[in-house]
Write a protein that holds these residues in place. Structure first.
Motif, PDB file in Angstrom:
ATOM      1  N   ARG A 211      29.813  49.556  42.345  1.00 56.13           N
ATOM      2  CA  ARG A 211      31.072  50.232  41.994  1.00 56.13           C
ATOM      3  C   ARG A 211      32.265  49.343  42.363  1.00 56.13           C
ATOM      4  O   ARG A 211      33.243  49.800  42.957  1.00 56.13           O
ATOM      5  N   ARG A 212      32.150  48.099  42.004  1.00 58.11           N
ATOM      6  CA  ARG A 212      33.205  47.138  42.335  1.00 58.11           C
ATOM      7  C   ARG A 212      34.562  47.554  41.755  1.00 58.11           C
ATOM      8  O   ARG A 212      35.597  47.470  42.425  1.00 58.11           O
ATOM      9  N   GLY A 213      34.551  47.970  40.493  1.00 59.52           N
ATOM     10  CA  GLY A 213      35.803  48.316  39.839  1.00 59.52           C
ATOM     11  C   GLY A 213      36.514  49.472  40.512  1.00 59.52           C
ATOM     12  O   GLY A 213      37.729  49.424  40.733  1.00 59.52           O
TER      13      GLY A 213
ATOM     14  N   HIS B 179      36.811  53.112  37.708  1.00 57.32           N
ATOM     15  CA  HIS B 179      35.513  53.754  37.475  1.00 57.32           C
ATOM     16  C   HIS B 179      35.010  53.460  36.061  1.00 57.32           C
ATOM     17  O   HIS B 179      33.817  53.206  35.864  1.00 57.32           O
TER      18      HIS B 179
ATOM     19  N   SER C  52      35.574  50.825  34.327  1.00 50.79           N
ATOM     20  CA  SER C  52      35.123  49.431  34.248  1.00 50.79           C
ATOM     21  C   SER C  52      33.739  49.231  34.841  1.00 50.79           C
ATOM     22  O   SER C  52      33.063  48.245  34.531  1.00 50.79           O
ATOM     23  N   ASP C  53      33.308  50.143  35.703  1.00 48.94           N
ATOM     24  CA  ASP C  53      31.965  50.034  36.288  1.00 48.94           C
ATOM     25  C   ASP C  53      30.866  50.427  35.296  1.00 48.94           C
ATOM     26  O   ASP C  53      29.705  50.073  35.491  1.00 48.94           O
ATOM     27  N   THR C  54      31.233  51.148  34.257  1.00 50.32           N
ATOM     28  CA  THR C  54      30.237  51.625  33.289  1.00 50.32           C
ATOM     29  C   THR C  54      30.399  50.987  31.913  1.00 50.32           C
ATOM     30  O   THR C  54      29.606  51.283  31.017  1.00 50.32           O
TER      31      THR C  54
ATOM     32  N   ARG D  21      33.540  45.041  31.543  1.00 53.54           N
ATOM     33  CA  ARG D  21      34.745  44.796  32.332  1.00 53.54           C
ATOM     34  C   ARG D  21      35.617  43.704  31.723  1.00 53.54           C
ATOM     35  O   ARG D  21      36.848  43.789  31.722  1.00 53.54           O
TER      36      ARG D  21
END
Length: 233
Positions: A29-31, A172, A174-176, A179
């Motif tokens: 969950r970096r973003g 959030h 961008s995590d799915t 990116r």
């Protein structure tokens, strides 16, 4: 001036490392976690705008020049104890501790990560330009559009609120999703919005100056410029 230089160097040096610190805690969950850095900038924009509205709305120009401008800086000193706590109490991230140490980090960065370094520089430059455009707009609105200082600073309030609230949703997202594509689309849109804002602001300034030189029949109502400034900012 010295204090502002110290502030600039410290903020510039901490931005990348603080973002990496947040992103490394939860790799999946970096973003989302990195977005809290951007959200905190929205909070500072919101606080700065509030200070601008309150101070310029309640103090005379002479009081602002004499001591009022120091109030936000005194408030900013409160971050000192927080920064000291973070530096002395928080541990390094698991990802950082698991990485192999190097004695030549700067040389390795330029030798092994040239492409990433260029992308990072471009991303930071774009964000910095947008940030300083927001910071400059109240001054432009006051000096060129003739708005009251409290009105000009009030127009910045939505900017800080939107950045503070929506950053986590975009992080959030961008995590799915892709990116890189999100960043490219955002960069193009941001560039377009910045150029449009500058064009509209310049046009509004030209119209105001022309109205000031013309007769009463061609005079433009000041409320028009208030509306234009709000849209631009």
């Amino acid at each position: 001036m010295l204090a502002r230089l110290i502030q600039g160097f410290s903020a510039g040096g901490e931005f990348g490392s603080a973002t990496a610190f947040l992103a490394e805690h939860v790799p999946g969950r970096r973003g989302f976690f990195a977005s809290w850095q951007v959200a905190s900038q929205g909070l500072t924009t919101l606080l700065a705008a509030i200070f601008g509205v309150v101070l310029t709305g309640n103090l005379s120009p002479e009081q602002m020049s004499s001591w009022g401008w120091r109030v936000p800086f005194i408030f900013g000193l409160l971050i000192g104890p927080v920064a000291y706590y973070i530096r002395t109490r928080l541990d390094e991230t698991p990802e950082f501790l698991a990485s192999a140490p190097t004695t030549t980090p700067l040389r390795d960065t330029f030798a092994l990560n040239k492409e990433r370094l260029l992308i990072a520089i471009g991303t930071v430059v774009l964000g910095t330009v947008a940030t300083y455009l927001v910071l400059f707009m109240p001054t432009y609105a006051i000096r060129q559009l003739g708005l009251a200082p409290s009105v000009a600073f009030a127009a910045i309030l939505p900017t800080g609120a939107i950045q503070m609230v929506l950053s986590q949703f975009v992080g959030h997202f961008s995590d799915t999703h892709d990116r890189t594509r999100i960043m490219l689309i955002s960069a193009v849109l941001l560039l377009r919005v910045d150029l449009s804002a500058i064009h509209v602001a310049r046009r509004a300034s030209d119209l105001r100056h022309a109205a000031g030189r013309s007769s009463g029949a061609r005079r433009v109502d000041d409320r028009v410029f208030r509306g234009v400034a709000r849209v631009v900012i």
